[in-house]
Design a protein around this motif. Structure first.
Motif, short mmCIF file in Angstrom:
data_model
loop_
_atom_site.label_atom_id
_atom_site.label_comp_id
_atom_site.label_asym_id
_atom_site.label_seq_id
_atom_site.Cartn_x
_atom_site.Cartn_y
_atom_site.Cartn_z
N LEU A 141 0.93 -1.30 0.18
CA LEU A 141 0.12 0.01 0.17
C LEU A 141 0.86 1.40 0.04
CD1 LEU A 141 -2.63 -1.41 2.66
CD2 LEU A 141 -2.76 -1.78 0.10
N GLN A 142 0.75 2.06 -1.16
CA GLN A 142 1.55 3.11 -1.23
C GLN A 142 0.92 4.12 -1.71
OE1 GLN A 142 5.21 0.40 -3.02
NE2 GLN A 142 4.59 1.99 -4.10
N HIS A 143 1.49 5.62 -1.62
CA HIS A 143 1.10 6.59 -2.38
C HIS A 143 1.55 6.65 -3.76
CE1 HIS A 143 -0.64 10.72 -3.04
NE2 HIS A 143 0.58 11.22 -3.19
N GLU A 144 2.86 6.83 -3.91
CA GLU A 144 3.54 6.78 -5.16
C GLU A 144 3.23 5.39 -6.03
OE1 GLU A 144 5.04 9.61 -6.31
OE2 GLU A 144 5.00 10.72 -4.40
N ALA A 145 3.04 5.68 -7.16
CA ALA A 145 3.02 4.49 -8.23
C ALA A 145 4.15 3.81 -8.80
CB ALA A 145 1.87 5.20 -9.23
N ASP A 146 4.72 3.52 -7.87
CA ASP A 146 6.32 3.00 -8.04
C ASP A 146 6.18 1.25 -7.80
OD1 ASP A 146 7.46 5.34 -8.45
OD2 ASP A 146 7.74 5.68 -6.22
N PRO A 147 6.85 0.56 -8.65
CA PRO A 147 6.83 -0.93 -8.50
C PRO A 147 7.33 -1.43 -6.99
CG PRO A 147 7.38 -0.35 -10.82
CD PRO A 147 7.42 1.02 -9.89
N HIS A 148 6.92 -2.47 -6.83
CA HIS A 148 7.36 -3.13 -5.45
C HIS A 148 8.17 -4.43 -5.90
CE1 HIS A 148 7.79 -5.23 -1.64
NE2 HIS A 148 7.94 -3.87 -0.99
N PRO A 149 9.11 -4.86 -5.33
CA PRO A 149 9.89 -6.15 -5.93
C PRO A 149 9.15 -7.50 -5.68
CG PRO A 149 11.09 -5.07 -4.00
CD PRO A 149 10.23 -4.20 -4.36
N SER A 150 8.23 -7.33 -4.41
CA SER A 150 7.73 -8.86 -4.20
C SER A 150 6.13 -8.52 -4.09
CB SER A 150 8.15 -9.06 -2.87
OG SER A 150 7.96 -8.13 -1.79
N HIS A 151 5.53 -7.34 -3.99
CA HIS A 151 4.21 -7.23 -3.60
C HIS A 151 3.56 -6.22 -4.89
CE1 HIS A 151 5.49 -8.61 0.29
NE2 HIS A 151 4.22 -8.59 0.82
N HIS A 152 2.12 -6.77 -5.01
CA HIS A 152 1.24 -5.96 -5.89
C HIS A 152 0.99 -4.55 -5.12
CE1 HIS A 152 -1.96 -5.88 -9.33
NE2 HIS A 152 -2.07 -4.84 -8.42
N VAL A 153 1.44 -3.68 -5.83
CA VAL A 153 1.14 -2.12 -5.70
C VAL A 153 -0.19 -1.59 -5.66
CG1 VAL A 153 2.00 0.25 -5.82
CG2 VAL A 153 3.69 -1.28 -5.78
N LEU A 154 -0.82 -1.16 -4.72
CA LEU A 154 -2.31 -0.20 -4.55
C LEU A 154 -1.61 1.01 -4.30
CD1 LEU A 154 -4.52 -2.52 -2.82
CD2 LEU A 154 -4.16 -2.26 -5.33
N ALA A 155 -2.00 2.06 -5.28
CA ALA A 155 -1.30 3.22 -5.01
C ALA A 155 -2.26 4.40 -5.31
CB ALA A 155 -0.14 3.57 -5.82
N GLY A 156 -2.20 5.72 -5.25
CA GLY A 156 -2.97 6.71 -5.27
C GLY A 156 -2.19 7.72 -6.24
N HIS A 157 -1.83 8.97 -5.84
CA HIS A 157 -1.14 9.93 -6.41
C HIS A 157 -1.51 10.43 -7.75
CE1 HIS A 157 2.34 12.72 -6.59
NE2 HIS A 157 2.78 11.86 -7.86
N LEU A 158 -1.85 9.89 -8.41
CA LEU A 158 -2.01 10.17 -10.11
C LEU A 158 -3.51 10.69 -10.43
CD1 LEU A 158 0.20 7.75 -11.80
CD2 LEU A 158 0.70 9.88 -11.09
N HIS A 159 -4.41 10.55 -9.56
CA HIS A 159 -6.01 10.83 -9.83
C HIS A 159 -6.40 10.35 -11.23
CE1 HIS A 159 -5.07 14.48 -6.77
NE2 HIS A 159 -4.58 13.35 -6.46
N PRO A 160 -6.17 9.21 -11.58
CA PRO A 160 -6.87 8.89 -12.93
C PRO A 160 -8.10 9.05 -13.16
CG PRO A 160 -6.57 6.68 -11.46
CD PRO A 160 -5.94 7.93 -10.49
N ALA A 161 -8.32 9.39 -14.61
CA ALA A 161 -9.55 9.41 -15.05
C ALA A 161 -9.68 8.90 -16.59
CB ALA A 161 -10.13 11.02 -14.88
N PHE A 162 -10.64 8.65 -17.16
CA PHE A 162 -10.81 8.13 -18.37
C PHE A 162 -11.89 9.01 -19.18
CE2 PHE A 162 -12.40 5.31 -21.79
CZ PHE A 162 -11.26 4.99 -22.45
N ARG A 163 -11.51 9.37 -20.54
CA ARG A 163 -12.40 10.18 -21.21
C ARG A 163 -13.44 9.08 -22.00
NH1 ARG A 163 -11.77 15.45 -22.40
NH2 ARG A 163 -9.67 15.39 -21.77
N LEU A 164 -14.79 9.48 -21.94
CA LEU A 164 -15.54 9.05 -22.85
C LEU A 164 -16.01 9.77 -23.84
CD1 LEU A 164 -17.85 7.29 -20.11
CD2 LEU A 164 -16.20 6.12 -21.20
N ASN A 165 -15.91 9.53 -25.07
CA ASN A 165 -16.14 10.26 -26.34
C ASN A 165 -17.50 9.97 -26.72
OD1 ASN A 165 -13.69 11.56 -26.22
ND2 ASN A 165 -12.76 9.64 -27.06
#
Length: 229
Positions: A141-165
């Motif tokens: 569990l992280q803030h920055e979206a950086d890979p981890h060597p052994s665990h799957h990362v759940l992160a925030g920081h980037l505020h993702p959104a998707f554009r529907l056209n």
């Protein structure tokens, strides 16, 4: 479509919530990214005409989730406070009043970039404040979206959104979850935050949030492990 959508990640069931959070049933944990308390207050101190009431609105949304899902722990994936100017008496009083109504709840904050600048929340809020990553089960569990060597990362920081056209020039940009092979992103929970647009070419499995629903977009290509847009 549903207000929460169960997915399996690392052989673990997670619920993607329409309120832009993740509920982890086995841990009875609610994961929140980028709530940015006091952001509007910080902008007002700079003379910007921004809306009032965002802190209370965010707290009311948290209350609704805590009432709906059995939670033993609430984990903030960084950016709890927006800036040093966010620690106003009015904002802190609201946070203390809210905390008093959830006195038995274990709350953990994983420091994000804004937390490092804003400073830790007052100790009187009774929060565990830790650096990233926080390893819990198969996840980092992280803030920055950086890979981890052994665990799957759940992160925030980037505020993702998707554009529907739509037709013509009509389009709609909606917050989304981005699920990858080894790194996944939560949308920003805060009601007064910007977004970063992701596209299908970024090769996530994208789950869009809107109008109280969560739904998956069709993925046309494999996700690239550990790559963040």
């Amino acid at each position: 479509m549903t207000s929460h959508l169960p997915i399996e990640l690392e052989q673990t069931e997670l619920w993607l919530l329409a309120e832009k959070a993740i509920y982890w049933p086995a841990q009875q944990a609610l994961l929140i990214a980028d709530i940015h308390f006091g952001k509007a207050a910080a902008y007002r101190r700079l003379g910007q005409p921004v809306p009032h009431g965002t802190t209370q609105a965010n707290l009311q949304r948290l209350d609704a989730l805590l009432a709906r899902y059995p939670c033993k722990q609430l984990i903030f994936l960084g950016d709890f406070l927006h800036a040093p100017e966010s620690q106003t008496p009015a904002t802190l009083d609201q946070l203390h009043d809210w905390r008093a109504t959830h006195a038995e709840l274990t709350i953990t904050l994983i420091r994000g970039n804004h937390d490092r600048r804003a400073g830790d929340p007052p100790t009187s809020l009774g929060m565990n404040v830790v650096p990233e990553p926080l390893l819990l089960g198969p996840f980092a569990l992280q803030h920055e979206a950086d890979p981890h060597p052994s665990h799957h990362v759940l992160a925030g920081h980037l505020h993702p959104a998707f554009r529907l056209n739509g037709r013509g020039r009509q389009n709609l940009r909606l917050p989304c979850f981005c699920i990858g092979d080894r790194l996944s992103l939560l949308p920003a929970f805060g009601s007064f935050t910007g977004t970063m647009t992701v596209t299908a070419e970024d090769r996530w499995q994208i789950y869009v949030v809107g109008d109280g629903e969560v739904w998956p977009l069709k993925r046309s290509a494999p996700i690239r492990p550990g790559i963040c847009p």
